[in-house]
Design a protein around this motif. Sequence first.
Motif, mmCIF file in Angstrom:
data_model
loop_
_atom_site.group_PDB
_atom_site.id
_atom_site.type_symbol
_atom_site.label_atom_id
_atom_site.label_comp_id
_atom_site.label_asym_id
_atom_site.label_seq_id
_atom_site.Cartn_x
_atom_site.Cartn_y
_atom_site.Cartn_z
ATOM 1 N N ASN A 89 0.818 -1.219 0.000
ATOM 2 C CA ASN A 89 0.000 0.000 0.000
ATOM 3 C C ASN A 89 0.848 1.265 0.000
ATOM 4 O O ASN A 89 0.501 2.246 -0.621
ATOM 5 C CB ASN A 89 -0.919 -0.014 1.222
ATOM 6 N N CYS A 90 1.995 1.222 0.716
ATOM 7 C CA CYS A 90 2.801 2.441 0.810
ATOM 8 C C CYS A 90 4.173 2.244 0.173
ATOM 9 O O CYS A 90 5.116 2.943 0.511
ATOM 10 C CB CYS A 90 2.917 2.893 2.267
ATOM 11 N N ILE A 91 4.271 1.303 -0.767
ATOM 12 C CA ILE A 91 5.575 0.971 -1.350
ATOM 13 C C ILE A 91 6.172 2.132 -2.145
ATOM 14 O O ILE A 91 7.381 2.201 -2.350
ATOM 15 C CB ILE A 91 5.479 -0.322 -2.197
ATOM 16 N N GLN A 92 5.330 3.100 -2.553
ATOM 17 C CA GLN A 92 5.858 4.277 -3.257
ATOM 18 C C GLN A 92 6.842 5.064 -2.388
ATOM 19 O O GLN A 92 7.665 5.806 -2.907
ATOM 20 C CB GLN A 92 4.715 5.211 -3.682
ATOM 21 N N MET A 93 6.742 4.909 -1.059
ATOM 22 C CA MET A 93 7.649 5.636 -0.169
ATOM 23 C C MET A 93 8.858 4.785 0.223
ATOM 24 O O MET A 93 9.575 5.121 1.151
ATOM 25 C CB MET A 93 6.900 6.046 1.103
ATOM 26 N N GLY A 94 9.108 3.700 -0.487
ATOM 27 C CA GLY A 94 10.174 2.768 -0.129
ATOM 28 C C GLY A 94 9.563 1.583 0.598
ATOM 29 O O GLY A 94 8.621 1.750 1.366
ATOM 30 N N ARG A 95 10.144 0.387 0.370
ATOM 31 C CA ARG A 95 9.488 -0.815 0.882
ATOM 32 C C ARG A 95 9.703 -1.020 2.380
ATOM 33 O O ARG A 95 10.825 -0.953 2.861
ATOM 34 C CB ARG A 95 10.024 -2.027 0.115
ATOM 35 N N VAL A 96 8.623 -1.268 3.111
ATOM 36 C CA VAL A 96 8.736 -1.744 4.493
ATOM 37 C C VAL A 96 8.349 -3.222 4.501
ATOM 38 O O VAL A 96 7.440 -3.635 3.794
ATOM 39 C CB VAL A 96 7.835 -0.969 5.485
ATOM 40 N N SER A 97 9.095 -4.024 5.276
ATOM 41 C CA SER A 97 8.815 -5.458 5.305
ATOM 42 C C SER A 97 9.267 -6.032 6.635
ATOM 43 O O SER A 97 9.845 -5.325 7.462
ATOM 44 C CB SER A 97 9.566 -6.163 4.167
ATOM 45 N N THR A 98 9.003 -7.321 6.821
ATOM 46 C CA THR A 98 9.456 -7.976 8.046
ATOM 47 C C THR A 98 10.990 -7.985 8.126
ATOM 48 O O THR A 98 11.560 -8.219 9.176
ATOM 49 C CB THR A 98 8.924 -9.421 8.115
ATOM 50 N N ASN A 99 11.647 -7.721 6.996
ATOM 51 C CA ASN A 99 13.105 -7.644 6.961
ATOM 52 C C ASN A 99 13.624 -6.212 6.963
ATOM 53 O O ASN A 99 14.807 -5.985 7.100
ATOM 54 C CB ASN A 99 13.614 -8.308 5.677
ATOM 55 N N GLU A 100 12.724 -5.276 6.704
ATOM 56 C CA GLU A 100 13.121 -3.870 6.589
ATOM 57 C C GLU A 100 12.342 -3.044 7.612
ATOM 58 O O GLU A 100 11.251 -2.567 7.343
ATOM 59 C CB GLU A 100 12.851 -3.376 5.160
ATOM 60 N N PRO A 101 12.908 -2.881 8.824
ATOM 61 C CA PRO A 101 12.197 -2.184 9.895
ATOM 62 C C PRO A 101 12.220 -0.664 9.698
ATOM 63 O O PRO A 101 12.900 -0.155 8.816
ATOM 64 C CB PRO A 101 12.985 -2.566 11.144
ATOM 65 N N LEU A 102 11.470 0.021 10.523
ATOM 66 C CA LEU A 102 11.483 1.478 10.562
ATOM 67 C C LEU A 102 12.306 1.913 11.769
ATOM 68 O O LEU A 102 12.497 1.138 12.702
ATOM 69 C CB LEU A 102 10.050 1.996 10.677
ATOM 70 N N TYR A 103 12.794 3.156 11.742
ATOM 71 C CA TYR A 103 13.603 3.661 12.844
ATOM 72 C C TYR A 103 13.039 4.963 13.373
ATOM 73 O O TYR A 103 12.609 5.821 12.607
ATOM 74 C CB TYR A 103 15.054 3.846 12.391
#
Lengths: 463, 222
Positions: A89-103
């Motif tokens: 849904n928000c992949i246009q802002m860069g991918r978030v995933s179970t492997n790619e956390p937020l900070y």
Amino acid sequence: MNANPWSPRFSGKRLLKNELNLSESVFQGLLTKGYLIEIPSIKETLFYLECQRCHTRKPSHFGKIPTKTIQSFSYQNRPATNSITYCRNCIQMGRVSTNEPLYEWNGPIANLPKVKQPSIWRGELTALQSKAADAMVEAIRNQSKILIHAVCGAGKTEMLYRGLWIAFRNGFRVCIATPRADVVRELAPRLRRDFPSIEMAALYGGTQETDINAHLVVATTHQLLRYSKSFDVMIVDEVDAFPYHHDKSLPKAVARSVKESHALIYLTATPRLDLKIASRLKQLQTISIPLRYHGHPLPLPKLSQVFKLHQHLQQGTLPKKITHWIDQRKAAQRRFLLFVPTIETAQSLSKKLDIPYVHSESSNREELIHHFRNQQYEALITTTILERGVTFPSIDVAVIGADHDVFDEAALVQIAGRAGRSADDPDGDVTFFYNVKTKAIVKARQYTELKNLEGKKFKKEFN
Amino acid sequence: MHCKICLQSIEKDTTWSTLFDFRERTLCSSCDEQLEKNQGPTCKKCMKRTEEKLCSDCMFWEQHFQEDPLDRNVSIYTYNEFMKETMARFKYRGDYEIVHAWKDPFQRAFNKYFPKESQLLPIPLAESRFSERGFNQAEALARLLEQPLFAGMIRTGQEKQSKKSKWERLTADNPFKLTETSPETIVIIDDIFTTGSTVRFAAQVLKDAGAKSVSSLTLIRS
Ligand SMILES: [Zn+2]
Ligand SMILES: [Zn+2]
Ligand SMILES: [Zn+2]
């Protein structure tokens, strides 16, 4: 003043690793110090997944990437799971995933300097604008919530100035969030001009500007997805408008982007039912501004029924009533906007009338709007995208097919609000052409009558 | 069901043709219409759209290698604006799920043009790209087919193709190396066939190692 050099850049944000844009050693250093904390991007519960950036829970918004693949075997160690889950849904802002956390920043907080003289603006407010401005100042002082219900052309931006002044003098961080990039582009230069000593960032998809602890962030609502506990004052413009209204994840983003104690100011010309109810029940303090800044009443939409209008449009012919309206504008040298329900109608009418058209996917949208504003075009055909925010000083407006679903009450009120904006020419013509009189058409007209009545009453009281 | 490209839900329209069609729909009609099939007249070898029987690229390769290592290429779509946007989201944003949109056309093309005993070689991705993206798009495509994958090739060096001129690309050093013996019949899988140099470099390595038949199935002929 700032306890850590990274703090102004990251305070109040929720970002991906590549958005932090740090060298690996600095990044690791900040993590071990506990200044940056990792937030899992995808929250997994027994019943649903939830993206921790855009807050979607729709199962169709989540995708999987297999990890046990031949290429991963040649480059990586054996992965622990069969796949990673990511948010589409928000992949246009860069991918978030179970492997790619937020900070998020968890280090020393950067304080905003208090600005003694934030504005050079010397304009005057009308009595009504003043009433709204004072209510907003009060809300900022008390860190409370208000709804400013102001008609199109009430002079919303100026009403904010007193509140902004107080906020900047107190070192508060302010955000103005609006659903449309066009509005950010129109608002930002005005605020820059009138608040020259303020650090400001204008954010929308495609800008290069960054917010390094700015006093004021003017942003599209989507940009709020990069924030967390950031703002002391949040001003949400056009609360009723798409996508804020349709997308339930955006109210969550607003709630996340403000600090624990904060002031929340909603602006709208056409509140939706939920806000109307809250306001009736006195859960939400409401200030009503029924008059335009120039004191003239809103142009009352004229209703014109055209038999078999939609068949006409489908066959690419124009009924007499409409061609007559257009000819009248031309004879009087009045510039005008024609609103139509679909891109196809816009295209075919444009060919027939030799008038340029603009829609949400026009690649030269900004250019077309600019040309119309510069009076290089006498007329412009548009879908609902020009319904809000964008203003032209002296124009007439027609809605062709006002009974179409896309024109709800709010849309029609907003469209009618495009006319008569300037004090020199306060009465534009507004005409709705339709086949079937819809509830939205009736309500939009009632709205105008009601506001004009309220305005009259107010004027009497003040004179 | 939702369209794998635009995420819109696909309404279930029941007609006589869909009633007996048990394949899962992965594309909405709007996205499907915007994709453009790579149709003839094309070069009989590489499916470049041309009036000539054999295009100038293929002629060049025959001269360059004496014998062209690639037997033939099959491509499904053209690289139109819609496809460019879709590939940008698939590859650069890393939206893996999009690959499922091509499942049906990819399987059909394979069954129509290639022998059942083929092993598939997805073109290996440079390591830096792989770690950015988290997947190899060629392998994602290969996984749409239920055929054995050949994992015995690696990519050495990290050349950036797009920066080089056509001539430099055609004559650069071969970046591929085998780590296992080559199967006899192999179909190379990749997303885009442009000059054909990538696919032909891989084919050359396979032929040198004794492969009898090497052809390629690519999603797009640009
Ligand atoms: Zn998301
Ligand atoms: Zn679609
Ligand atoms: Zn060819």
